[in-house]
Design an enzyme around this catalytic site. Structure first.
Site, PDB file in Angstrom:
ATOM      1  N   GLU A  53      -0.108 -14.749  16.062  1.00 51.43           N
ATOM      2  CA  GLU A  53       0.897 -15.551  16.789  1.00 51.43           C
ATOM      3  C   GLU A  53       2.311 -14.996  16.553  1.00 51.43           C
ATOM      4  O   GLU A  53       3.134 -14.936  17.473  1.00 51.43           O
ATOM      5  CB  GLU A  53       0.873 -17.007  16.309  1.00 51.43           C
ATOM      6  CG  GLU A  53      -0.463 -17.733  16.411  1.00 51.43           C
ATOM      7  CD  GLU A  53      -1.292 -17.607  15.139  1.00 51.43           C
ATOM      8  OE1 GLU A  53      -1.374 -16.506  14.563  1.00 51.43           O
ATOM      9  OE2 GLU A  53      -1.892 -18.624  14.735  1.00 51.43           O
ATOM     10  N   SER A 169     -37.131  11.887   4.452  1.00 47.70           N
ATOM     11  CA  SER A 169     -36.625  10.901   5.429  1.00 47.70           C
ATOM     12  C   SER A 169     -35.561  11.462   6.359  1.00 47.70           C
ATOM     13  O   SER A 169     -34.903  10.711   7.077  1.00 47.70           O
ATOM     14  CB  SER A 169     -36.018   9.717   4.671  1.00 47.70           C
ATOM     15  OG  SER A 169     -34.824  10.163   4.016  1.00 47.70           O
ATOM     16  N   ASP A 201     -32.079  10.448  -2.402  1.00 40.77           N
ATOM     17  CA  ASP A 201     -31.307  11.109  -1.326  1.00 40.77           C
ATOM     18  C   ASP A 201     -29.985  11.698  -1.773  1.00 40.77           C
ATOM     19  O   ASP A 201     -29.338  12.380  -0.984  1.00 40.77           O
ATOM     20  CB  ASP A 201     -30.978  10.086  -0.204  1.00 40.77           C
ATOM     21  CG  ASP A 201     -32.214   9.504   0.453  1.00 40.77           C
ATOM     22  OD1 ASP A 201     -33.303  10.052   0.215  1.00 40.77           O
ATOM     23  OD2 ASP A 201     -32.087   8.502   1.158  1.00 40.77           O
ATOM     24  N   GLU A 293     -27.800  -0.497   2.863  1.00 43.37           N
ATOM     25  CA  GLU A 293     -28.574   0.591   3.481  1.00 43.37           C
ATOM     26  C   GLU A 293     -29.819   0.903   2.656  1.00 43.37           C
ATOM     27  O   GLU A 293     -30.285   2.033   2.613  1.00 43.37           O
ATOM     28  CB  GLU A 293     -27.695   1.842   3.632  1.00 43.37           C
ATOM     29  CG  GLU A 293     -26.713   1.720   4.764  1.00 43.37           C
ATOM     30  CD  GLU A 293     -26.370   3.068   5.431  1.00 43.37           C
ATOM     31  OE1 GLU A 293     -27.183   4.000   5.390  1.00 43.37           O
ATOM     32  OE2 GLU A 293     -25.280   3.152   5.988  1.00 43.37           O
TER      33      GLU A 293
END
Ligand SMILES: Nc1c(/N=C/[C@@H](O)[C@H](O)[C@H](O)COP(=O)(O)O)[nH]c(=O)[nH]c1=O
Ligand SMILES: [Zn+2]
Length: 364
Positions: A53, A169, A201, A293
């Site tokens: 605003e 993966s 990973d 994740e």
């Protein structure tokens, strides 16, 4: 669509444009209209910065007098980090205020509207309310529960696997899906993986968009501090890394990690990290959105703890088979199909060759 909806849609578009920047504050948009002309426009950009605003009023200047204000969230009445907008609206001589949603913060809900009405301003609320609530699903969860909004993102093959039985993966989902994941990271204040994923990973968990992007705080769930000192999350310095662990974790490993600039929070006695305590601690640090994740075990623990607000799944047109190949949600699981966690508000969208499915678990 009537005039109120027409202008509220524009205010909502402005509100949504800064994405996750405003966290832990809500996304808010404001529009000033006078004789069918837009004379001021504004969006809240950053916690601690001017509210929507105020931006719109500054742009309109003197012309704000006698104008109508469209704002997606009830003007604030409490002195937070900036002065109350309700007062600024009254001072500016606004004659009518159209609101999408009242403030979800129980401490202040309705106070701003009361101040405006007492000053003789006409107030209409509930215009495009559902759309505004959906836009601020993160803030609404955070401010009403004291925990971040948790999104679990998974990428799996058509037969539900997140890796082959040997742990391979890369990659399951296609480049377009992975780009969307990086955009989700850009809009999230924190991203979480389990130590299993770190060991498997060695992820970076950074936001790698062509146009660049903001890196979320990287959170590792690691009850016994098995995180390797030479992994990227400890050594790359790309973003803060926080590890949530238990009081049983080895003190010397905790000191070694802290010496590498890693924040380590032993939030529960164990054997596993109490997720609810971890989430409350994250919210106390101002984290309103958490992107999980995985991997499979961690997703399973969030499911069991009923600490998931939204699921985003990318399904790739691939089959890998293998009864030992991990699925999106590991852990204990339920015994009977009747105990399955149901999802609502499902959305389906093709992304490249993948199918993206969004849904909201029903817990109550
Ligand atoms: N294997 C896949 C994923 N894998 C997700 C996690 O298992 C990875 O460790 C993590 O995203 C790696 O983060 P990075 O190092 O920053 O790239 N996630 C996806 O969306 N598609 C996949 O095909
Ligand atoms: Zn305000």
């Amino acid at each position: 669509m009537d005039q109120h909806e027409y202008y509220m849609q524009k205010a909502l578009q402005w509100a949504d444009s800064p994405g996750g920047q405003t966290e832990p504050n809500p996304k808010v948009g404001a529009l000033l209209v006078k004789e069918h002309e837009i004379i001021g426009i504004g969006a809240h950009l950053k916690a601690g910065g001017p509210h929507a605003e105020v931006h719109a009023l500054r742009m309109a200047g003197e012309r704000a007098n006698g104008a109508t204000l469209y704002v997606t969230l009830e003007p604030c009445s409490h002195v937070g980090r900036t002065s109350p907008c309700a007062e600024a609206v009254i001072q500016a001589g606004i004659k009518k205020v159209v609101i999408a949603t009242l403030d979800p913060n129980p401490l202040v809900a309705g106070r701003g509207v009361k101040m405006l009405k007492q000053a003789g301003i006409e107030v209409i609320s509930g215009i495009c309310e559902q759309q505004s609530l959906q836009m601020n699903e993160i803030f609404n969860k955070y401010i009403t529960t004291g925990k971040p909004f948790v999104t679990v993102k998974t990428a799996s093959t058509l037969d539900g696997k997140v890796a082959t039985q040997t742990g391979s993966s890369r990659w399951i989902s296609g480049p377009r899906s992975r780009l969307e994941v990086h955009r989700m990271r850009h809009e999230s204040r924190a991203i979480l993986v389990g130590v299993g994923t770190v060991l498997q990973d060695n992820p970076e968990l950074t936001t790698r968009l062509p146009e660049g992007g903001r890196n979320p705080i990287r959170v590792i769930l690691d009850s016994r501090l098995r995180t390797p000192l030479d992994c990227k999350l400890v050594t790359d310095g790309q973003a803060p890394t926080w590890i949530y662990t238990t009081t049983q974790a080895p003190k010397e490993k905790m000191e070694l990690l802290q010496a590498h600039g890693i924040d380590v929070f032993p939030v529960s006695s164990g054997p596993s990290v109490d997720l609810s305590k971890m989430l409350k601690h994250l919210a106390e640090q101002g984290i309103a959105s958490l992107l999980v994740e995985g991997g499979s075990q961690v997703n399973g623990s969030f499911l069991k703890a009923k600490e998931i607000d939204k699921i985003v799944t990318f399904i790739a047109p691939k089959l890998v088979g293998g009864e030992d190949a991990p699925t999106s949600f590991g852990g204990e699981g339920v015994m009977e199909m009747g105990e399955a966690v149901l999802l609502k508000n499902m959305k389906f969208r093709q992304v490249g060759d993948d199918l993206r499915i969004d849904g909201y678990p029903i817990w109550e």
